[in-house]
Motif scaffolding. Structure first.
Motif: not given
Length: 227
Positions: A5, A72, A80-86, A89
């Motif tokens: 990251r 992932h 998590s969902t936030s990690a997938t969205h990141t 993005r």
């Protein structure tokens, strides 16, 4: 995971900075062309170096996104969902950067094409100006010679037409005399009337064909000379 990251964030900032420099260089290049229509040497070198550096940063960015996607896919428990969205993005940001790179590159190419066109026009104008003095006189003399040749050809054509008309008049006079004699003979020999009628019909047909052919040839010559 955290290292990936941090690398992604660092590469994102690097790509953004390089794209900004690339856009500024494109704006500068639009007014920095040499008289030959090419980029000036210093601008050209900066363009090549910056494009190589930007392409390398974009490739690195894509590779880091692939590493994160593989992480992932094999992570337990799943991210998590936030990690997938990141991750998604980052992919969208990469696509935006790639589109911006292509758009700026096209802008540079269009500016260079315009400079090439302007340079070509300037060269043609310069060449025309240096050759105007003698070339205009030569062109006028050449045109005058062509006009004189056209006049001579027209005179020759008209002389031929007059000669042909005189010849036809002489033939018509001779045919009239022959017809008068034949009419006299026909008056004395009743059986010749039908034969004379056929001869007269054929003569009129031949006269029409010959007159039409001569008219077409004369019009074709006149069109070739004055057309």
């Amino acid at each position: 995971m955290d290292t990936i990251r941090r690398d992604l964030n660092s590469t994102t900032a690097q790509c953004s900075s390089l794209l900004t420099r690339y856009s500024k260089l494109a704006a500068q290049a639009s007014t920095s062309y040499s008289s030959s229509g090419k980029l000036k040497d210093d601008i050209g070198r900066q363009k090549e170096e910056l494009e190589q550096e930007l392409d390398g940063a974009l490739d690195t960015f894509a590779a880091q996104i692939d590493r994160l996607a593989n992480f992932h896919a094999t992570a337990h428990p799943p991210p998590s969902t936030s990690a997938t969205h990141t991750l998604e993005r980052h992919r969208n940001v990469l696509q935006d950067y790639q589109r911006e790179r292509l758009r700026t590159q096209r802008s540079l190419q269009e500016a260079e094409d315009r400079a090439n066109l302007l340079s070509s026009v300037r060269d043609e104008i310069s060449t025309f100006k240096t050759q105007t003095g003698s070339s205009v006189t030569d062109s006028l003399l050449a045109e005058r010679g062509k006009i004189d040749n056209s006049h001579r050809m027209a005179d020759a054509t008209l002389e031929q037409a007059y000669a042909t008309r005189a010849e036809f008049a002489a033939q018509r006079s001779g045919l009239s005399q022959i017809q008068a004699r034949m009419n006299g003979v026909a008056a004395q020999v009743p059986g010749l009337n039908s034969v004379i009628g056929m001869i007269n019909s054929r003569r009129r047909r031949d006269s029409v064909i010959m007159g039409t052919l001569i008219g077409i040839c004369t019009l074709a010559l006149l069109f070739f000379v004055f057309g």
